[in-house]
Write a protein that holds these residues in place. Sequence first.
Motif, PDB file in Angstrom:
ATOM      1  N   ALA A  66      33.710  43.400  31.115  1.00 39.90           N
ATOM      2  CA  ALA A  66      33.138  44.547  31.076  1.00 39.90           C
ATOM      3  C   ALA A  66      33.163  45.083  32.673  1.00 39.90           C
ATOM      4  O   ALA A  66      33.427  46.429  32.638  1.00 39.90           O
ATOM      5  CB  ALA A  66      31.819  44.160  30.769  1.00 39.90           C
ATOM      6  N   ARG A  67      33.186  44.430  33.518  1.00 36.02           N
ATOM      7  CA  ARG A  67      33.122  44.796  34.935  1.00 36.02           C
ATOM      8  C   ARG A  67      34.523  45.603  35.213  1.00 36.02           C
ATOM      9  O   ARG A  67      34.790  46.675  35.803  1.00 36.02           O
ATOM     10  CB  ARG A  67      32.962  43.866  35.868  1.00 36.02           C
TER      11      ARG A  67
ATOM     12  N   LYS B 163      34.853  48.949  33.551  1.00 36.60           N
ATOM     13  CA  LYS B 163      34.176  50.154  34.180  1.00 36.60           C
ATOM     14  C   LYS B 163      34.758  50.311  35.334  1.00 36.60           C
ATOM     15  O   LYS B 163      34.627  51.814  35.711  1.00 36.60           O
ATOM     16  CB  LYS B 163      32.589  49.307  34.564  1.00 36.60           C
ATOM     17  N   THR B 164      35.052  49.487  36.307  1.00 35.76           N
ATOM     18  CA  THR B 164      36.011  49.605  37.243  1.00 35.76           C
ATOM     19  C   THR B 164      37.153  50.603  37.215  1.00 35.76           C
ATOM     20  O   THR B 164      37.368  51.673  37.775  1.00 35.76           O
ATOM     21  CB  THR B 164      36.377  48.546  38.121  1.00 35.76           C
TER      22      THR B 164
ATOM     23  N   GLU C  23      36.138  53.831  36.386  1.00 36.83           N
ATOM     24  CA  GLU C  23      35.769  54.834  37.684  1.00 36.83           C
ATOM     25  C   GLU C  23      36.704  55.257  38.794  1.00 36.83           C
ATOM     26  O   GLU C  23      37.016  56.348  39.091  1.00 36.83           O
ATOM     27  CB  GLU C  23      34.828  53.686  38.471  1.00 36.83           C
TER      28      GLU C  23
ATOM     29  N   ALA D 238      30.924  49.104  27.404  1.00 36.88           N
ATOM     30  CA  ALA D 238      31.516  49.168  28.607  1.00 36.88           C
ATOM     31  C   ALA D 238      32.535  50.428  28.529  1.00 36.88           C
ATOM     32  O   ALA D 238      32.791  51.182  29.218  1.00 36.88           O
ATOM     33  CB  ALA D 238      32.132  47.936  29.244  1.00 36.88           C
TER      34      ALA D 238
ATOM     35  N   MET E 291      31.295  53.743  27.828  1.00 37.10           N
ATOM     36  CA  MET E 291      30.827  54.416  29.232  1.00 37.10           C
ATOM     37  C   MET E 291      31.808  54.651  30.155  1.00 37.10           C
ATOM     38  O   MET E 291      31.461  55.596  31.082  1.00 37.10           O
ATOM     39  CB  MET E 291      29.584  53.443  29.873  1.00 37.10           C
ATOM     40  N   SER E 292      32.908  54.388  30.026  1.00 40.42           N
ATOM     41  CA  SER E 292      34.022  54.610  31.102  1.00 40.42           C
ATOM     42  C   SER E 292      35.153  55.590  30.637  1.00 40.42           C
ATOM     43  O   SER E 292      35.963  55.978  31.159  1.00 40.42           O
ATOM     44  CB  SER E 292      34.775  53.322  31.374  1.00 40.42           C
TER      45      SER E 292
END
Lengths: 605, 412
Positions: free
Chosen positions: B59-60, B63-64, B67, B104, B107-108
Amino acid sequence: MQENNQSHIRNFCIVAHIDHGKSTLADRMIEMTGVLTKREMQDQVLDNMDIERERGITIKSQATRLVYHAKNGEEYIFNLIDTPGHVDFNYEVSRSLAACDGAILVVDATQGIQAQTLANVYLALEHDLEVFPVINKIDLASARPEEVRQEIEDVIGLGCSDVPLISAKNGINIDQVLEQVITKIPAPVGDPGNPLQALIFDSLYDQYKGVVVFVRIRDGVLKPGMKVHMMATGAEEDVVEVGYFGPGRFIPCDELPAGMVGYFTASIKNIRDSRVGDTVTEAERPCAKALPGYKKAQPMVYCGMYPADTQKYPDLKDALEKLQLNDAALTFEPETSLALGFGFRCGFLGLLHMEVVLERLDREYDLDIISTAPGVVYHVFKTDGTELSLTNPSNLPDPSQIEHMEEPVVNAEVMVTTDFIGPIMQLCQERRGKYLSTEYIEKTRAILKYELPLNEIIYDFFDALKSRSKGYASFDYELKDYEPSELVKMDILVNREPVDALSFIVHADGAYERGRKMCEKLKDEIPRQMFEVPVQAAVGGRIIARETVKAMRKDVLAKCYGGDISRKKKLLEKQKEGKKRMQTVGNVEIPKEAFMNVLKLDDTN
Amino acid sequence: MGERELSQGAAAAYERKDHTGALSLYIHFPFCVRKCAYCDFLSAPADEETREAYVDALAREIKTAGERIAAQQPGHVQYVDTIYFGGGTPSLMTSAQTDHLLTAVAMSFLVADDAEISAECNPGTADQEKLAAWRSMGINRLSIGAQSFHDDDLKRLGRIHTAAQIGQTFRAARQAGFTNISMDLISSLPGQTTGRAKEDLCSAMALMPEHLSVYSLIIEEDTPFRDMYGSRETAPDPAYLPLPDEDTEREIYHRTWQLLEEGGYRQYEISSAARPGYECFHNIGYWKGHEYLGFGLGAASLYGGARWSNTPDLQEYTEAMSAVPQRDIRRELSVLTEKDRLEEFMFLGLRMTDGISEEVFAKTFGKTADEVYGDVIRKQTEQGMLERSGGRLFFTERGVDISNTLMAEYMF
């Protein structure tokens, strides 16, 4: 001035059957002697050597100068001249022998006299060399020095009362050998005041010095600054440097007087100007006549050589020219093949010589070579009365224009233990041998004499001999003559197209068998293609054998998703690389090794 | 015009759709119950704690990535049109874990309304409840790893399920509302006859999935099968059932696609067939050079003109993802040259039955396929391996059989 005193010089070589210990003895002798004379040490020649060392020059060990302090307290210069050990190089051997005054004959105490022992002794005696025997490997459990001593006396007729019984490997009785060099080998004779007369027995190309010519001075003196004349090639050169051979390097000196062995350089541009066997003399004051025995080396075996990468044709030409300098026997002329493009038809002394050249092209010049079937030189007598020397099977005239053909035949001697006489006679029979005689050397060993067509022994005769005698047979031969023979040209067709590079001349009786074997071999060498590929052998347009390379059925990757792509790409790149090792003939891809591999017929019967 | 268009297959249909600016996502779940005998994927059993930590890291990473893309192009949200959960066995994920990951993503990235969202599912690892949850989260395509409908073959493959469980899972998926289901089969199994291969295929077709992938077994390095069957050079151990010979293997292969055509499926790639309109768009993207980001252990990406894959080291991966700032886990990064892109365009595109479009080739590279590959194209068409028709280049049936040999000829 002792080193210039002829009575303290000995020029000699060591002769032996293969593996009887020739090089080991040479190594021991080098270890037990010095490099420099006392005077040379005072002259600080060492400085020169350092320069040589810095430039990284090493020489091949065709000749080595040794300084020996004899038991009589005197200092002697030994020039040990190496001779190639194979029957292919008989001419080179004969030139090296001509540079010597004597020879040490090494005989293995376990094996006794072998075929090449005899051949080498006879060759040495032909050159009027004084030969003294030593019996080697006496420390082995199976050594039988007394029997071997008797054999040498009976078979060769050399006195053996004081024969050194040595072990070159373990350094036993080497001092006896060194002493006998002085007592049994004569010092050179020759007048330093006469015009220069020197024999070229070898030469090599050095990238710093240019052509380095190895010479034995018969008469006169060779010095830097001198203008010399090569009597056979007619070339004239200014001598730049003279010197002798330290172990592994050149050591320059002021002059080479009569009796000495050494080298000279002369900025020789054309590498073909220094031929082994030629005589060097002074341009201003030539000697009366050339030394005898020079002959342009006669190649016995020919094959085509093609660069695997067609772009490398000029590189191959350059490499062959450089090799020819060290190798007067190598000949080549341009030819073209439909299958392989531009290349050279090269002539060799024998198959080993050919393999040596191929190996050197690969190792020293990084050239990937495709070679075609080696063949001998056939004499073709045409119906119009003309005669043709055939070195390339493709040039064979139409059968209707051929009156008859002749092939070279050799006198062969096979020395074999009596257990294997049967299998060896059978082998010679299969190879169209004509039996001459059997001579027993002792109860268990005999020499079989045969006449054999040369083309029957250039492929795999040595291997067959070895396997059928379990290694107990040795072999030697010399060219006898040309004799009429029933010969045909065999064509190999791949996908119904004749491949000129695979054509060869064969005796009519053996054609079917050879054709069948070639097809079988080639079938295994050709990887499966997209389509079925027939492999056929034909004589005079008639197919006599056929095999089929089945079509490739499957080469597919079932899965190729996101994570597989890079791996798949590498796989395809590798596959593409593999194709570069293939030669496309017609539309069939044949691996480059196949051209050589199909010649290695298995001797399974 | 209309008829030719209709006769063209999946690749052409895909090309007609506008993918400008769209991205595919691959999400890797590297855990399974037990490693199968033929499997060379990055996959292994693990405990629940490890799995949970891994999903957090995933998930991280997602997201990264979002971003970073946003940082490069301010105000822009990357549009995503396919998502694929692969493994391993993604059906071992809990509903909460799947939700965590899809949240995730949402959101990204901007996920298209009609995005194809696939997940691999192994029989016996997902019940109707889990499948219904997946369906409600937006997963709309299921790929069931059936492999075989013979229990003895399944056992030999090292599968954890029986033939009966395949049907159960399939029916549960239908009940849960899946209208786009694919099934994987492996053919040319040890000891397999054409008859048994046909039985497997018919059992699968009887369930009426929308899509079928049938893979000829490949004995991969570092698998138990490789140990059993030795290398190509060494003879297989006679204690094991022999692999079908080449002729049988090809017969099974060709009969597979023939049967599928008769059953209303259309082969659109070397190992894939679908009812019209149900081709896997995510996979077609791989063969069409569509950009994708792979998330997770060892996952591969094609993005911004470069290919790379993530580290295959689980500990390194999870630690790097929780580090602040996140550490780079990309390995084997290679920026594609024009030559690379040309090669890939051909060897990936030619996997599809309707091959490559000459028009797309010209548009992509500014020169015609003939200008670059004229000699190869001519040779392969003359050999009957490649066909040129309707502005497309594609392999013939015979060409597919030896496609590696042919594809290698497009390499520089």
